[in-house]
Design a protein around this motif. Structure first.
Motif, PDB file in Angstrom:
ATOM      1  N   LEU A  27     -14.787  -1.178  -9.617  1.00  0.00           N
ATOM      2  CA  LEU A  27     -15.516   0.027  -9.987  1.00  0.00           C
ATOM      3  C   LEU A  27     -14.583   1.097 -10.556  1.00  0.00           C
ATOM      4  CD1 LEU A  27     -18.547   0.154  -9.682  1.00  0.00           C
ATOM      5  CD2 LEU A  27     -18.252   1.738  -7.790  1.00  0.00           C
ATOM      6  N   THR A  28     -13.363   1.166  -9.985  1.00  0.00           N
ATOM      7  CA  THR A  28     -12.418   2.185 -10.464  1.00  0.00           C
ATOM      8  C   THR A  28     -12.093   1.995 -11.951  1.00  0.00           C
ATOM      9  OG1 THR A  28     -11.560   2.187  -8.246  1.00  0.00           O
ATOM     10  CG2 THR A  28     -10.289   3.386  -9.877  1.00  0.00           C
ATOM     11  N   PRO A  29     -11.676   0.769 -12.376  1.00  0.00           N
ATOM     12  CA  PRO A  29     -11.431   0.625 -13.820  1.00  0.00           C
ATOM     13  C   PRO A  29     -12.686   0.859 -14.647  1.00  0.00           C
ATOM     14  CG  PRO A  29     -11.070  -1.462 -12.684  1.00  0.00           C
ATOM     15  CD  PRO A  29     -11.297  -0.432 -11.639  1.00  0.00           C
ATOM     16  N   ALA A  30     -13.840   0.443 -14.075  1.00  0.00           N
ATOM     17  CA  ALA A  30     -15.094   0.652 -14.820  1.00  0.00           C
ATOM     18  C   ALA A  30     -15.317   2.151 -15.035  1.00  0.00           C
ATOM     19  CB  ALA A  30     -16.253   0.047 -14.052  1.00  0.00           C
ATOM     20  N   LEU A  31     -15.069   2.939 -13.991  1.00  0.00           N
ATOM     21  CA  LEU A  31     -15.240   4.388 -14.111  1.00  0.00           C
ATOM     22  C   LEU A  31     -14.237   4.977 -15.095  1.00  0.00           C
ATOM     23  CD1 LEU A  31     -15.941   5.577 -10.466  1.00  0.00           C
ATOM     24  CD2 LEU A  31     -17.448   5.763 -12.428  1.00  0.00           C
ATOM     25  N   LEU A  32     -12.996   4.468 -14.994  1.00  0.00           N
ATOM     26  CA  LEU A  32     -11.953   4.941 -15.912  1.00  0.00           C
ATOM     27  C   LEU A  32     -12.359   4.676 -17.352  1.00  0.00           C
ATOM     28  CD1 LEU A  32      -8.514   4.017 -14.323  1.00  0.00           C
ATOM     29  CD2 LEU A  32      -9.194   6.214 -15.235  1.00  0.00           C
ATOM     30  N   GLY A  33     -12.847   3.438 -17.567  1.00  0.00           N
ATOM     31  CA  GLY A  33     -13.292   3.052 -18.903  1.00  0.00           C
ATOM     32  C   GLY A  33     -14.389   3.987 -19.386  1.00  0.00           C
ATOM     33  N   ILE A  36     -12.954   7.220 -20.374  1.00  0.00           N
ATOM     34  CA  ILE A  36     -12.302   7.112 -21.698  1.00  0.00           C
ATOM     35  C   ILE A  36     -13.355   7.145 -22.802  1.00  0.00           C
ATOM     36  CG2 ILE A  36     -11.021   5.513 -23.203  1.00  0.00           C
ATOM     37  CD1 ILE A  36      -9.438   4.676 -20.688  1.00  0.00           C
ATOM     38  N   PHE A  37     -14.505   6.503 -22.518  1.00  0.00           N
ATOM     39  CA  PHE A  37     -15.578   6.419 -23.491  1.00  0.00           C
ATOM     40  C   PHE A  37     -16.280   7.770 -23.655  1.00  0.00           C
ATOM     41  CE2 PHE A  37     -20.013   5.393 -24.568  1.00  0.00           C
ATOM     42  CZ  PHE A  37     -19.804   4.690 -25.754  1.00  0.00           C
ATOM     43  N   ILE A  38     -16.474   8.436 -22.517  1.00  0.00           N
ATOM     44  CA  ILE A  38     -17.257   9.689 -22.543  1.00  0.00           C
ATOM     45  C   ILE A  38     -16.422  10.876 -23.022  1.00  0.00           C
ATOM     46  CG2 ILE A  38     -18.328  11.402 -21.014  1.00  0.00           C
ATOM     47  CD1 ILE A  38     -19.650   9.165 -19.549  1.00  0.00           C
ATOM     48  N   MET A  39     -15.143  10.882 -22.640  1.00  0.00           N
ATOM     49  CA  MET A  39     -14.288  12.037 -22.948  1.00  0.00           C
ATOM     50  C   MET A  39     -14.350  12.503 -24.407  1.00  0.00           C
ATOM     51  SD  MET A  39     -12.605  13.773 -20.716  1.00  0.00           S
ATOM     52  CE  MET A  39     -10.915  14.199 -21.080  1.00  0.00           C
ATOM     53  N   LEU A 305      -4.168  -7.283 -11.716  1.00  0.00           N
ATOM     54  CA  LEU A 305      -3.211  -7.037 -12.802  1.00  0.00           C
ATOM     55  C   LEU A 305      -3.899  -7.203 -14.155  1.00  0.00           C
ATOM     56  CD1 LEU A 305      -0.121  -6.556 -13.210  1.00  0.00           C
ATOM     57  CD2 LEU A 305       0.088  -9.000 -13.510  1.00  0.00           C
ATOM     58  N   ALA A 306      -4.657  -8.299 -14.281  1.00  0.00           N
ATOM     59  CA  ALA A 306      -5.329  -8.579 -15.549  1.00  0.00           C
ATOM     60  C   ALA A 306      -6.336  -7.468 -15.867  1.00  0.00           C
ATOM     61  CB  ALA A 306      -6.028  -9.927 -15.485  1.00  0.00           C
ATOM     62  N   LEU A 307      -7.046  -7.014 -14.841  1.00  0.00           N
ATOM     63  CA  LEU A 307      -8.061  -5.971 -15.049  1.00  0.00           C
ATOM     64  C   LEU A 307      -7.438  -4.684 -15.567  1.00  0.00           C
ATOM     65  CD1 LEU A 307     -10.445  -6.103 -11.976  1.00  0.00           C
ATOM     66  CD2 LEU A 307     -11.093  -6.036 -14.361  1.00  0.00           C
ATOM     67  N   TYR A 308      -6.405  -4.240 -14.850  1.00  0.00           N
ATOM     68  CA  TYR A 308      -5.810  -2.956 -15.212  1.00  0.00           C
ATOM     69  C   TYR A 308      -4.964  -3.066 -16.476  1.00  0.00           C
ATOM     70  CZ  TYR A 308      -7.555  -0.599 -11.101  1.00  0.00           C
ATOM     71  OH  TYR A 308      -8.376  -0.022 -10.173  1.00  0.00           O
ATOM     72  N   MET A 314      -6.644  -2.224 -23.799  1.00  0.00           N
ATOM     73  CA  MET A 314      -7.828  -1.727 -24.506  1.00  0.00           C
ATOM     74  C   MET A 314      -7.599  -0.303 -24.989  1.00  0.00           C
ATOM     75  SD  MET A 314     -11.212  -3.000 -22.560  1.00  0.00           S
ATOM     76  CE  MET A 314     -11.951  -1.384 -22.611  1.00  0.00           C
ATOM     77  N   ALA A 315      -6.991   0.488 -24.107  1.00  0.00           N
ATOM     78  CA  ALA A 315      -6.721   1.882 -24.468  1.00  0.00           C
ATOM     79  C   ALA A 315      -5.761   1.920 -25.652  1.00  0.00           C
ATOM     80  CB  ALA A 315      -6.146   2.624 -23.278  1.00  0.00           C
ATOM     81  N   LEU A 316      -4.728   1.056 -25.607  1.00  0.00           N
ATOM     82  CA  LEU A 316      -3.769   1.018 -26.714  1.00  0.00           C
ATOM     83  C   LEU A 316      -4.450   0.594 -28.010  1.00  0.00           C
ATOM     84  CD1 LEU A 316      -0.493  -0.455 -25.158  1.00  0.00           C
ATOM     85  CD2 LEU A 316      -0.914   1.866 -25.923  1.00  0.00           C
ATOM     86  N   PHE A 317      -5.360  -0.404 -27.887  1.00  0.00           N
ATOM     87  CA  PHE A 317      -6.105  -0.880 -29.055  1.00  0.00           C
ATOM     88  C   PHE A 317      -6.948   0.243 -29.622  1.00  0.00           C
ATOM     89  CE2 PHE A 317      -5.658  -5.552 -28.340  1.00  0.00           C
ATOM     90  CZ  PHE A 317      -5.394  -5.862 -29.655  1.00  0.00           C
TER      91      PHE A 317
END
Lengths: 465, 328
Positions: A27-33, A36-39, A305-308, A314-317
């Motif tokens: 859930l944490t990475p999902a929220l972070l994502g 990133i999307f909403i910001m 590890l893979a998730l984060y 993704m952020a870099l992309f």
């Protein structure tokens, strides 16, 4: 081998299917994502419009016009254009080159909207002799909610009489007083201060018979972009990235290693306190059980590890900065993950097998926590000086070596290949030693109940078996 | 017939404590052995060594023809004394997992799990979480885990403790069924009647040493207390005079019943007609030694009682000993 895989499989599925894991890890990475999307969308909301009056009492008679010019909408727009250029210049070259068509315009637009509409300020000179208290009074009247009243007084500036020309017998110049209304945009106040500073300095220079433009030229040395020179060629130094990349890799490594280790500790203590361990030991050997559990939890850590890491990539992309990352670093991240996770998990297995419940594990956790905390504490000095003696020595001291070497490799001056290879070899030896110790403690500890053991007891058990 | 378990001079110490000392034991294939002994005698340590969960400091052992149980784990079923299951796991999933760890594979595992759950009257619990079951039900689940893979050697540590009489019978029937199938069964118990009802052979461990290793018939013969219980038809009869009969050593009253102690050479088949002729009985019977008598005599008689020290045990039983006191 088959049984060990069954143990690993159960360990993995029961861990990742728990509510705690799903909430905490997924859930944490999902929220972070989501953030990133909403910001960027939130940033497109315009800053409130600023409109009003800057009142000035200027006995020198030369500051008002210069300030008025500085605060004109055209000059504001000019300064903002410069700021935007500066931001773009700071962004890495790869970003600029790889940015998709339209990204530049979009970025410009988002900077514009973030800064808000250019303020419309009227600089009004108050008649000489105006009472200051009287001039302050309009600052107290409330503003209309939406702003935008051209007659609303936002700031009162009182320039000292000797701000431009020194009074006889004094060493220093006078200055000005600034009165602002409550809840005013700090950026606006900064702009007014800068405007006043520039206006007063220019006036003083003129008064001294100097040309302000010449003085500015004489006192400006343009700061160039520094270049990192490597065997592969030259590239622009990106200071921010040089600090962030090692920190990012270190965090990824720490988070995955600690997650898998913590779960391993919990499941081992649970099996022991549930007394299910004896049933397991009648079916598999202690070594098969331990390695199965370690492999299962390493898979959990690898998932984290893979998730984060995936999120980071993704952020870099999305910022078109993927080119900044050397792909070999990902490979090394996985290699050092295995080395660090094996060592940490072995320690956790030993501790978990020795205690009767989680609360007893706390006293034994200190050495294990050191493994992770020491590199974290040393992150800054190591990333600043990746080839200093401390960093080099710690690169060959397992279990710190795994973290320290990864930090050094992601820094702007990576260590030579022989050091990396040696560090991996030493790390592997550390894994062997940790597993050897853990296997001995695990075998004895699993069936020991009663008084919580100390670290000395664990060493005695290792000798005993 | 080959031996399923052979222990030779097995010794295990924990720090200063000797848990098992120079233990010799041979359990033939297909036998049903009971291991009795007081708490802390070393039974569980012996069982754990047989299973290679613990390793002896000294001595040798062979399990199912192998030097270590590690090489034959899939052929062994084990129910430990300390019961434990994964609380959050569902019963069916747990049994499938444990069965796979015991070498079972393929689709039949699920079917076997269902069959066994039906067999122990837990057919509706397959999808329940383990912590939703009562203690007795959890014990039955664990019992199923021990037998599901049809082991050649079944080791049960206190299998019936905590079960109600109905469930004890269910478990006992399964143990006997496994024995009839050909499995070697070794179980430890505190409940002497279980050992008496189930075992062909009893081993007793006391303070880490083996103090008894005999068939049930042998135990009855060795530990024959040589006593006759007598209750006269006429409560006012002078029973004390029976002490004068040949072969009768003493007569002691114990409530309404009289205890006639026989001499070493006396034959009960000669004494009983003489007693009946002297005073008409309402009840007369030869007193049989119970395992409980033997157990308590050994425990209260001291650890030094050797396996062949039958005469001393007999004497302890005949003289009333701990057994008599406890019966009251």
């Amino acid at each position: 081998m088959r049984k060990m895989l069954y143990v690993a499989g159960r360990e993995f599925t029961t861990t990742v299917m728990t509510r705690g894991f799903i909430v905490g890890m997924l859930l944490t990475p999902a929220l972070l994502g989501l953030v990133i999307f909403i910001m960027p969308r939130m940033m497109t909301r315009a800053a409130p419009k600023i409109e009003g009056q800057v009142a000035i009492l200027d006995p020198t008679g030369v500051v008002k016009d210069a300030l008025s010019s500085y605060l004109s909408p055209e000059k504001f727009a000019e300064r903002r254009a410069k700021t935007r250029e500066e931001i773009e210049r700071q962004a890495p070259a790869e970003l600029r080159q790889r940015a998709p068509a339209g990204a530049d315009a979009a970025m410009r637009q988002s900077v514009e909207t973030a800064l808000g509409e250019v303020p419309r300020l009227a600089v009004t000179e108050l008649p000489p002799g105006t009472e200051i208290e009287q001039a302050k009074a309009p600052l107290k009247t409330p503003l209309p909610k939406q702003g935008g009243d051209p007659n609303a007084r936002l700031v009162l500036v009182v320039v000292h009489r000797d701000a431009v020309v020194r009074e006889a017998g004094k060493d220093s110049y006078g200055t000005y007083d600034l009165y602002e209304r409550g809840k005013i945009d700090e950026r606006l106040v900064d702009d007014i201060h800068s405007g006043l500073r520039e206006a007063i300095v220019s006036a003083r220079l003129k008064e001294s018979g100097l040309n302000p433009a010449d003085v500015r030229n004489l006192t400006t040395v343009k700061r160039p972009e520094s270049l990192t020179v490597t065997a592969e060629g030259e590239r622009t130094t990106n200071t921010a990235l040089n600090m962030l990349l090692p920190a990012g890799f270190m965090l990824l490594l720490m988070m995955s290693v600690m997650t898998s280790g913590q779960y391993l500790l919990m499941t081992t203590v649970e099996e022991k306190s549930n007394r299910v361990v004896e049933v397991l030991l009648s079916a598999v050997s202690a070594m098969e059980l331990m390695t199965g559990k370690i492999f299962g939890q390493m898979a959990v850590g690898l998932l984290v590890l893979a998730l984060y890491a995936g999120l980071g990539l993704m952020a870099l992309f999305s910022f078109a900065s993927i080119g900044l990352l050397d792909p070999i670093l990902i490979v090394y991240l996985v290699v050092f993950y295995f080395l660090a996770a094996f060592t940490y998990a072995a320690m956790m297995a030993a501790i978990g097998s020795a205690v009767n419940e989680m609360s007893e594990a706390q006293s034994l956790m200190m050495p294990a926590m050191m493994v992770v905390m020491v590199p974290w504490v040393l992150w800054l000095p190591i990333s600043r000086e990746p080839n200093a003696l401390l960093a080099v020595v710690l690169s060959f001291v397992p279990p710190f070596s795994n973290f320290v070497m990864l930090l050094r490799m992601t820094s702007n001056s990576p260590p030579p290949f022989w050091q990396t290879s040696l560090s991996i070899a030493v790390g592997a030896a550390g894994v062997y030693a940790a597993l050897w110790f853990a296997a001995k403690v695990f075998r004895v500890g699993l069936l020991m109940y009663g008084k919580p053991p100390t670290f000395g007891t664990l060493i005695r058990w290792a000798r005993m078996s | 017939m080959a031996d399923a378990i052979v222990l030779k001079n097995l010794t295990k110490t924990f720090g200063e404590t000797v848990a098992v000392r120079d233990l010799d034991l041979a359990v033939p294939e297909g036998a049903l052995y009971g291991v009795i002994g007081p708490n802390g005698a070393g039974k569980t340590t012996m069982i754990r060594m047989i299973l290679s969960i613990l390793f002896p400091d000294r001595g040798e052992l062979t399990v199912l023809g192998r030097g270590s149980a590690l090489e034959a784990k899939d052929r062994i079923g084990y129910l430990p004394e300390e019961r434990g299951l994964y609380k959050k796991m569902r019963v069916g999933e747990l049994l499938v997992y444990l069965a796979r760890l015991k070498g079972m594979s393929g689709q039949s595992v699920q079917r076997q799990v269902r069959t066994w759950l039906e067999r122990v009257e837990l057919g509706d619990c397959e999808h329940k979480r383990c912590d939703d079951l009562s203690k007795g039900m959890q014990q039955k689940v664990q019992f199923v885990a021990a037998v599901i893979h049809r082991p050649d050697l079944l080791i049960l540590d206190e299998p019936f403790s905590g079960l109600d009489p109905v469930n004890q019978r269910v478990m006992r029937d399964i143990v006997l069924e496994e024995h009839r199938r050909g499995a070697t069964v070794l179980f430890s118990t505190h409940i002497m009647t279980h050992a008496e009802q189930l075992c062909d052979h009893v081993v007793m461990i006391h303070r880490g040493e083996k103090v008894l290793d005999q068939t049930m018939a042998g135990i009855r013969e060795t530990f024959d207390p040589r006593r006759i219980l007598f209750e006269p038809l006429d409560p006012g009869a002078d029973v004390a005079r029976l002490a004068a009969l040949p072969g009768v050593r003493s007569v002691v009253r114990d409530g309404a019943v009289w205890d006639l102690s026989l001499g070493e050479t006396a034959n009960p088949s000669a004494v009983i007609p003489a007693v009946v002729a002297a005073i008409t009985p309402s009840r007369i019977e030869v007193r049989r030694p119970t395992l409980e008598d033997v157990f308590i005599s050994i425990v209260t008689g001291g650890a030094a009682i050797a396996e062949d020290d039958g005469a001393r045990l007999r004497a302890a039983l005949r003289d009333g000993g701990g057994a008599h006191e406890v019966r009251r």
